[in-house]
Design an enzyme around this catalytic site. Sequence first.
Site, mmCIF file in Angstrom:
data_model
loop_
_atom_site.group_PDB
_atom_site.id
_atom_site.type_symbol
_atom_site.label_atom_id
_atom_site.label_comp_id
_atom_site.label_asym_id
_atom_site.label_seq_id
_atom_site.Cartn_x
_atom_site.Cartn_y
_atom_site.Cartn_z
ATOM 1 N N ARG A 18 0.808 -1.241 0.000
ATOM 2 C CA ARG A 18 0.000 0.000 0.000
ATOM 3 C C ARG A 18 0.835 1.282 0.000
ATOM 4 N NH1 ARG A 18 -2.815 -3.232 3.543
ATOM 5 N NH2 ARG A 18 -4.639 -4.167 2.574
ATOM 6 N N LYS B 42 2.780 11.219 -11.615
ATOM 7 C CA LYS B 42 1.982 10.313 -12.457
ATOM 8 C C LYS B 42 2.796 9.040 -12.654
ATOM 9 C CE LYS B 42 -0.982 13.337 -15.192
ATOM 10 N NZ LYS B 42 -1.353 13.766 -16.552
ATOM 11 N N GLU C 72 9.655 18.504 -24.975
ATOM 12 C CA GLU C 72 8.969 18.890 -23.730
ATOM 13 C C GLU C 72 9.527 20.218 -23.201
ATOM 14 O OE1 GLU C 72 6.345 17.268 -22.783
ATOM 15 O OE2 GLU C 72 6.574 15.378 -23.857
ATOM 16 N N LYS D 283 7.265 22.919 -14.358
ATOM 17 C CA LYS D 283 6.434 21.731 -14.068
ATOM 18 C C LYS D 283 6.057 21.719 -12.581
ATOM 19 C CE LYS D 283 5.017 17.210 -14.805
ATOM 20 N NZ LYS D 283 5.082 15.978 -15.531
ATOM 21 N N GLU E 127 -4.758 17.237 -11.955
ATOM 22 C CA GLU E 127 -5.228 17.654 -13.278
ATOM 23 C C GLU E 127 -6.722 17.938 -13.319
ATOM 24 O OE1 GLU E 127 -3.135 15.683 -16.535
ATOM 25 O OE2 GLU E 127 -4.862 16.043 -17.812
ATOM 26 N N ARG F 120 -3.287 21.848 -14.733
ATOM 27 C CA ARG F 120 -2.276 20.863 -15.166
ATOM 28 C C ARG F 120 -2.508 20.398 -16.609
ATOM 29 N NH1 ARG F 120 0.469 15.921 -11.636
ATOM 30 N NH2 ARG F 120 1.751 15.149 -13.338
ATOM 31 N N ASN G 228 -0.585 19.209 -21.424
ATOM 32 C CA ASN G 228 -0.924 18.334 -22.563
ATOM 33 C C ASN G 228 -0.793 19.051 -23.897
ATOM 34 O OD1 ASN G 228 -1.558 16.209 -20.855
ATOM 35 N ND2 ASN G 228 -3.666 16.927 -20.591
ATOM 36 N N HIS H 12 0.123 17.287 -27.014
ATOM 37 C CA HIS H 12 0.051 15.854 -26.722
ATOM 38 C C HIS H 12 -1.209 15.196 -27.278
ATOM 39 C CE1 HIS H 12 3.434 16.814 -24.249
ATOM 40 N NE2 HIS H 12 3.549 15.595 -23.794
ATOM 41 N N HIS I 141 -0.450 12.418 -29.600
ATOM 42 C CA HIS I 141 -0.784 11.024 -29.291
ATOM 43 C C HIS I 141 -1.531 10.375 -30.451
ATOM 44 C CE1 HIS I 141 -3.249 7.896 -26.981
ATOM 45 N NE2 HIS I 141 -2.064 7.404 -27.212
ATOM 46 N N HIS J 59 7.612 9.406 -28.931
ATOM 47 C CA HIS J 59 6.645 10.313 -28.322
ATOM 48 C C HIS J 59 7.027 11.790 -28.524
ATOM 49 C CE1 HIS J 59 3.875 11.747 -25.237
ATOM 50 N NE2 HIS J 59 4.880 12.366 -24.659
HETATM 51 N N1 LIG Z 1 4.883 10.139 -15.626
HETATM 52 C C1 LIG Z 1 4.806 11.150 -16.450
HETATM 53 O O1 LIG Z 1 4.372 12.234 -16.101
HETATM 54 C C2 LIG Z 1 5.311 10.963 -17.852
HETATM 55 C C3 LIG Z 1 5.485 12.082 -18.685
HETATM 56 C C4 LIG Z 1 6.007 11.882 -19.953
HETATM 57 C C5 LIG Z 1 6.333 10.613 -20.383
HETATM 58 N N2 LIG Z 1 6.147 9.543 -19.540
HETATM 59 C C6 LIG Z 1 6.511 8.199 -19.956
HETATM 60 O O2 LIG Z 1 7.929 8.144 -20.114
HETATM 61 C C7 LIG Z 1 8.258 7.111 -21.016
HETATM 62 C C8 LIG Z 1 9.311 7.588 -21.980
HETATM 63 O O3 LIG Z 1 10.464 7.954 -21.240
HETATM 64 P P1 LIG Z 1 11.873 8.178 -21.953
HETATM 65 O O4 LIG Z 1 11.678 9.040 -23.128
HETATM 66 O O5 LIG Z 1 12.813 8.591 -20.902
HETATM 67 O O6 LIG Z 1 12.214 6.739 -22.563
HETATM 68 P P2 LIG Z 1 12.969 5.461 -21.955
HETATM 69 O O7 LIG Z 1 12.792 5.371 -20.510
HETATM 70 O O8 LIG Z 1 12.543 4.309 -22.786
HETATM 71 O O9 LIG Z 1 14.501 5.791 -22.275
HETATM 72 C C9 LIG Z 1 14.914 5.949 -23.603
HETATM 73 C C10 LIG Z 1 16.135 5.082 -23.925
HETATM 74 O O10 LIG Z 1 17.297 5.705 -23.387
HETATM 75 C C11 LIG Z 1 18.061 4.756 -22.630
HETATM 76 N N3 LIG Z 1 18.755 5.535 -21.614
HETATM 77 C C12 LIG Z 1 18.230 6.117 -20.520
HETATM 78 N N4 LIG Z 1 19.152 6.884 -19.928
HETATM 79 C C13 LIG Z 1 20.278 6.782 -20.642
HETATM 80 C C14 LIG Z 1 21.562 7.371 -20.549
HETATM 81 N N5 LIG Z 1 21.850 8.285 -19.616
HETATM 82 N N6 LIG Z 1 22.500 7.011 -21.450
HETATM 83 C C15 LIG Z 1 22.200 6.142 -22.458
HETATM 84 N N7 LIG Z 1 20.993 5.586 -22.618
HETATM 85 C C16 LIG Z 1 20.046 5.906 -21.730
HETATM 86 C C17 LIG Z 1 17.021 3.802 -22.128
HETATM 87 O O11 LIG Z 1 17.612 2.564 -21.769
HETATM 88 C C18 LIG Z 1 16.101 3.693 -23.323
HETATM 89 O O12 LIG Z 1 16.615 2.786 -24.259
HETATM 90 C C19 LIG Z 1 6.964 6.666 -21.677
HETATM 91 O O13 LIG Z 1 6.567 5.433 -21.143
HETATM 92 C C20 LIG Z 1 5.972 7.754 -21.289
HETATM 93 O O14 LIG Z 1 4.653 7.267 -21.180
HETATM 94 C C21 LIG Z 1 5.646 9.708 -18.304
#
Ligand SMILES: NC(=O)c1ccc[n+]([C@@H]2O[C@H](COP(=O)([O-])OP(=O)(O)OC[C@H]3O[C@@H](n4cnc5c(N)ncnc54)[C@H](O)[C@@H]3O)[C@@H](O)[C@H]2O)c1
Length: 360
Positions: free
Chosen positions: A120, A142, A184, A226, A236, A240, A244, A247, A251, A263
């Site tokens: 929990r 999130k 972003e 942010k 949101e 907030r 988007n 987005h 999306h 993305h």
């Molecule tokens: N929670 C939120 O508010 C929120 C907001 C935006 C996106 N997201 C989510 O985030 C995800 C995308 O995140 P992302 O773009 O970071 O992608 P990711 O986590 O897949 O990372 C991208 C790639 O970079 C590699 N990597 C990470 N750090 C590295 C480094 N320092 N050196 C070399 N390689 C490295 C990873 O292994 C991966 O292959 C999606 O699932 C999306 O839905 C969440």
Amino acid sequence: MHTVNVNLGDRSYDIEIGCNLDAAGARLQKLGLGKKVALVTNPTVSKLYGQRVIDSLSKAGFLAMPVEVPDGEQSKTLDWANSIYTALLINSFDRTSALVALGGGVVGDLTGFAAATFMRGVPFIQIPTTLLAMVDSSIGGKTGVNHPLGKNLIGAFYQPKKVLIDMTVLQSLPKKEFLAGMAEVIKYGIIWDAEFFEYLSKNREMILALEPGSLEWIIKRSCEIKAEVVSKDERESGLRAILNFGHTIGHAIETAEDYTMSHGYAVAIGMVYAARFALQLGFCDPSVSERVENLIASYGFQVDLSALTRRPTANELLTTMQIDKKAEGGKVRLVLPKKIGEVVITKEWSENQLQDLIAG
Ligand SMILES: NC(=O)c1ccc[n+]([C@@H]2O[C@H](COP(=O)([O-])OP(=O)(O)OC[C@H]3O[C@@H](n4cnc5c(N)ncnc54)[C@H](O)[C@@H]3O)[C@@H](O)[C@H]2O)c1
């Protein structure tokens, strides 16, 4: 080091920008956590930085257990959350134990979700290693996993206890991933801060060359924006939603491209089309959409749907936008720029107008 506070009452926390990975253990000592800590990461990041963080945690007196999940979106599932629970249970983790996410948004979202639900709720800390995770996904609480029927459909609002950012890890990040995060960063300038927008256009070369001073500034300013938005509207219910921007259309483009497009790149096109739509609907004057488009293009993003392998139709985009969970009563809310640094959230648009936009 710069500290940005996310102000959420008893769930407030600091984002520490410029914190060396080797100091992670010492920074966590101040949080009053139990002895056991699980470091969740993926093989790519683990190979680069895992041992440094484990050593730092051990030196600070923690019993640090590495937990690896596969690289990529494929690990953001309930099954992988379950594997994390299993590792924690086998190793007798309890409610005082903490989870540390070392990686990009995928690792952060999955770890946060596991932390929100294990017993929990146990404390969790974000150590983001992609630009996107540093400026966006690690902040705001999130957390979640994907469902076979859609992305991010299972989740919880659950804030970390701290976010530690060591910008030097961006040196190993593939250029394409860095640029995805820049979409972003540019978004924050358009929705909130005209001066920041100006900074991004004047310092593009230094930013793309990862010059430490400009990198630090754009990360700090993005985190501040942010943090401010999330502090005012954590769940949101209003403000907030401006995050988007780009987005909703983005999306829909991602879906039309069957998720072969990253993305950030889809959001970049989404922001351009949102700005063009704002102009078409009379929310902004031509200079606004022009400046948005020019800045996004200057960073090397595609800005037109015609550049895609297959140009999606307006109907396709509309269908996804309507089933998107952000839709209310079938009418999609769009975030559109009024001027640089200010947006409006509106449902005042028609399908015909969207058809014209996509056809244009
Ligand atoms: N929670 C939120 O508010 C929120 C907001 C935006 C996106 N997201 C989510 O985030 C995800 C995308 O995140 P992302 O773009 O970071 O992608 P990711 O986590 O897949 O990372 C991208 C790639 O970079 C590699 N990597 C990470 N750090 C590295 C480094 N320092 N050196 C070399 N390689 C490295 C990873 O292994 C991966 O292959 C999606 O699932 C999306 O839905 C969440």
